[in-house]
Structures are given as structure tokens and as C-alpha cells.
Design a protein around this motif. Structure first.
Motif, PDB file in Angstrom:
ATOM      1  N   UNK A  69      -1.349  -0.823   8.299  1.00  0.00           N
ATOM      2  CA  UNK A  69      -1.859   0.776   8.268  1.00  0.00           C
ATOM      3  C   UNK A  69      -2.290   1.944   9.696  1.00  0.00           C
ATOM      4  N   UNK A  70      -2.241   1.058  10.688  1.00  0.00           N
ATOM      5  CA  UNK A  70      -2.584   1.559  12.081  1.00  0.00           C
ATOM      6  C   UNK A  70      -0.901   2.236  12.179  1.00  0.00           C
ATOM      7  N   UNK A  71       0.207   1.585  12.062  1.00  0.00           N
ATOM      8  CA  UNK A  71       1.442   1.607  12.635  1.00  0.00           C
ATOM      9  C   UNK A  71       1.830   3.055  11.947  1.00  0.00           C
ATOM     10  N   UNK A  72       1.145   3.368  10.996  1.00  0.00           N
ATOM     11  CA  UNK A  72       1.983   4.894   9.723  1.00  0.00           C
ATOM     12  C   UNK A  72       2.202   5.583  11.105  1.00  0.00           C
ATOM     13  N   UNK A  73       3.258   5.703  11.355  1.00  0.00           N
ATOM     14  CA  UNK A  73       3.502   7.587  12.035  1.00  0.00           C
ATOM     15  C   UNK A  73       4.885   7.664  11.399  1.00  0.00           C
ATOM     16  N   UNK A  74       4.784   9.332  10.607  1.00  0.00           N
ATOM     17  CA  UNK A  74       5.191   9.351  10.370  1.00  0.00           C
ATOM     18  C   UNK A  74       6.726   9.340   9.345  1.00  0.00           C
ATOM     19  N   UNK A  75       5.699   9.074   8.345  1.00  0.00           N
ATOM     20  CA  UNK A  75       6.339   7.946   7.230  1.00  0.00           C
ATOM     21  C   UNK A  75       5.891   9.842   5.697  1.00  0.00           C
ATOM     22  N   UNK A  76       6.938   9.308   4.776  1.00  0.00           N
ATOM     23  CA  UNK A  76       7.292  10.426   3.569  1.00  0.00           C
ATOM     24  C   UNK A  76       6.197   9.243   2.431  1.00  0.00           C
ATOM     25  N   UNK A  77       5.367  10.458   1.744  1.00  0.00           N
ATOM     26  CA  UNK A  77       4.497  10.219   1.068  1.00  0.00           C
ATOM     27  C   UNK A  77       5.095  10.615  -0.279  1.00  0.00           C
ATOM     28  N   UNK A  78       5.427  10.210  -1.443  1.00  0.00           N
ATOM     29  CA  UNK A  78       5.718  11.162  -1.955  1.00  0.00           C
ATOM     30  C   UNK A  78       4.465  10.135  -3.611  1.00  0.00           C
ATOM     31  N   UNK A  79       4.340  11.549  -4.810  1.00  0.00           N
ATOM     32  CA  UNK A  79       3.419  11.264  -6.228  1.00  0.00           C
ATOM     33  C   UNK A  79       3.723  11.810  -6.673  1.00  0.00           C
ATOM     34  N   UNK A  80       4.385  10.836  -8.413  1.00  0.00           N
ATOM     35  CA  UNK A  80       4.738  11.969  -9.620  1.00  0.00           C
ATOM     36  C   UNK A  80       4.523  11.629 -10.503  1.00  0.00           C
ATOM     37  N   UNK A  81       4.228  11.612 -11.891  1.00  0.00           N
ATOM     38  CA  UNK A  81       4.054  11.291 -13.067  1.00  0.00           C
ATOM     39  C   UNK A  81       4.543   9.776 -13.141  1.00  0.00           C
ATOM     40  N   UNK A  82       3.406   8.911 -13.865  1.00  0.00           N
ATOM     41  CA  UNK A  82       3.918   7.560 -13.987  1.00  0.00           C
ATOM     42  C   UNK A  82       4.794   7.810 -15.370  1.00  0.00           C
ATOM     43  N   UNK A  83       4.457   8.800 -16.087  1.00  0.00           N
ATOM     44  CA  UNK A  83       5.189   9.123 -17.424  1.00  0.00           C
ATOM     45  C   UNK A  83       6.152   9.960 -17.619  1.00  0.00           C
ATOM     46  N   UNK A  84       7.244  10.101 -16.501  1.00  0.00           N
ATOM     47  CA  UNK A  84       7.587  11.397 -16.269  1.00  0.00           C
ATOM     48  C   UNK A  84       7.539  12.475 -16.058  1.00  0.00           C
ATOM     49  N   UNK A  85       8.014  13.807 -16.390  1.00  0.00           N
ATOM     50  CA  UNK A  85       8.284  14.980 -16.430  1.00  0.00           C
ATOM     51  C   UNK A  85       6.672  15.405 -15.313  1.00  0.00           C
ATOM     52  N   UNK A  86       6.862  16.726 -15.109  1.00  0.00           N
ATOM     53  CA  UNK A  86       5.881  17.229 -13.803  1.00  0.00           C
ATOM     54  C   UNK A  86       6.965  16.785 -12.807  1.00  0.00           C
ATOM     55  N   UNK A  87       6.445  17.677 -11.815  1.00  0.00           N
ATOM     56  CA  UNK A  87       7.080  18.166 -10.407  1.00  0.00           C
ATOM     57  C   UNK A  87       6.787  16.431  -9.358  1.00  0.00           C
ATOM     58  N   UNK A  88       7.843  16.286  -9.034  1.00  0.00           N
ATOM     59  CA  UNK A  88       7.301  15.476  -7.278  1.00  0.00           C
ATOM     60  C   UNK A  88       6.262  16.032  -6.149  1.00  0.00           C
ATOM     61  N   UNK A  89       5.477  15.635  -5.791  1.00  0.00           N
ATOM     62  CA  UNK A  89       4.311  16.009  -4.602  1.00  0.00           C
ATOM     63  C   UNK A  89       5.255  15.106  -3.572  1.00  0.00           C
ATOM     64  N   UNK A  90       5.682  15.875  -2.088  1.00  0.00           N
ATOM     65  CA  UNK A  90       5.808  15.127  -1.269  1.00  0.00           C
ATOM     66  C   UNK A  90       5.274  15.457  -0.104  1.00  0.00           C
ATOM     67  N   UNK A  91       4.951  14.568   0.823  1.00  0.00           N
ATOM     68  CA  UNK A  91       4.360  15.004   2.164  1.00  0.00           C
ATOM     69  C   UNK A  91       5.359  14.388   3.136  1.00  0.00           C
ATOM     70  N   UNK A  92       5.478  15.135   4.090  1.00  0.00           N
ATOM     71  CA  UNK A  92       6.297  14.238   5.098  1.00  0.00           C
ATOM     72  C   UNK A  92       5.554  14.117   6.839  1.00  0.00           C
ATOM     73  N   UNK A  93       6.169  13.353   7.167  1.00  0.00           N
ATOM     74  CA  UNK A  93       5.090  13.260   8.810  1.00  0.00           C
ATOM     75  C   UNK A  93       3.495  12.870   8.690  1.00  0.00           C
ATOM     76  N   UNK A  94       3.536  11.755   7.918  1.00  0.00           N
ATOM     77  CA  UNK A  94       2.325  11.234   7.858  1.00  0.00           C
ATOM     78  C   UNK A  94       2.058  10.529   8.367  1.00  0.00           C
ATOM     79  N   UNK A  95       0.777  10.866   8.986  1.00  0.00           N
ATOM     80  CA  UNK A  95       0.124   9.448   9.583  1.00  0.00           C
ATOM     81  C   UNK A  95      -1.491   9.374   9.417  1.00  0.00           C
ATOM     82  N   UNK A  96      -1.881   8.459   9.475  1.00  0.00           N
ATOM     83  CA  UNK A  96      -3.250   7.512   9.911  1.00  0.00           C
ATOM     84  C   UNK A  96      -4.088   8.046  10.356  1.00  0.00           C
TER      85      UNK A  96
END
Length: 123
Positions: A69-96
């Protein structure tokens, strides 16, 4: 007719899915009050600020294959509903920012991650 709500989410970091217990995104707008001397004796406006994204994630600790985890730099994090539908939310440039561990007699061992992000968008 019953309403349908978003249930469980799936979290991916750089395309790899992680077992998540909780996910808490926070956005700070950093808007500031502009105080001026005027007849009314109160502030009459505000100034735009720079948005900050803070993400708090609790993940289960796997027996093997835990990422550095300490090496996490400039990652892309995406969350979305498990059952489909809804919108995907994306965060870029993620760092610890901070990492901690939690061990209890009733639960499994977890890592508490505090992450920062540079950008956010929905797909």
C-alpha cells in the motif's frame, strides 16, 4: 411499487478487485468567505477554492498477495454497484496518505487506508 436502491459496491484499484468492508469518500470544496468593509457589516461573497478528495477505505487483509500500500502512487480507483446499473465513480491520481491495521477478536484483520485523489468523474 418498491423503490430500488444501490446495494453493495465493488472496488477496483488499477483493475484489481479488493475485498472492501467500508468506503467513505469526502470532498472539500475549500470555498472561502471574502470579507469586505461595507455598510451592511457582513460578508457579501465567496471565492472559489481548489477541491480536495479524501477516501477512507477499510480492506480485509488476505493471507497472501497483499499489495504494498505504501507504494501506491497515481492509481485509478473505481467503484460501481455489484448488481449492475447505477453509475461508475472513478478517482484518478490516487495516492496513499495513511495506513493502519485493526485486529479484533470478533472480526477479521483489516487495513484502514486514507487515500488522496487528484480527480473524480462518473461514467
Amino acid at each position: 411499487m418498491a423503490d430500488i436502491y444501490v446495494g453493495l459496491i465493488v472496488l477496483e484499484i488499477n483493475g484489481v478487485e479488493y475485498e472492501v468492508q467500508s468506503f467513505e469518500p469526502n470532498v472539500k470544496t475549500n470555498r472561502k468567505v471574502v470579507k469586505t468593509m461595507n455598510r451592511t457589516g457582513r460578508a457579501l461573497g465567496h471565492a472559489k477554492g481548489i477541491e480536495e478528495y479524501e477516501l477512507k477505505v477499510t480492506v480485509a487483509i488476505p493471507k497472501s498477495g497483499e499489495p504494498d500500500w505504501r507504494a501506491m502512487l497515481d492509481a485509478k480507483l473505481t467503484i460501481y454497484p455489484q448488481d449492475g446499473g447505477g453509475k461508475r465513480e472513478t478517482y484518478t491520481g490516487v495516492f496513499l496518505v495513511e495506513v493502519g491495521s485493526k485486529f479484533g477478536s470478533d472480526n477479521e484483520a483489516t487495513r484502514d487506508l486514507t487515500l488522496g485523489a487528484l480527480n473524480y468523474y462518473t461514467e
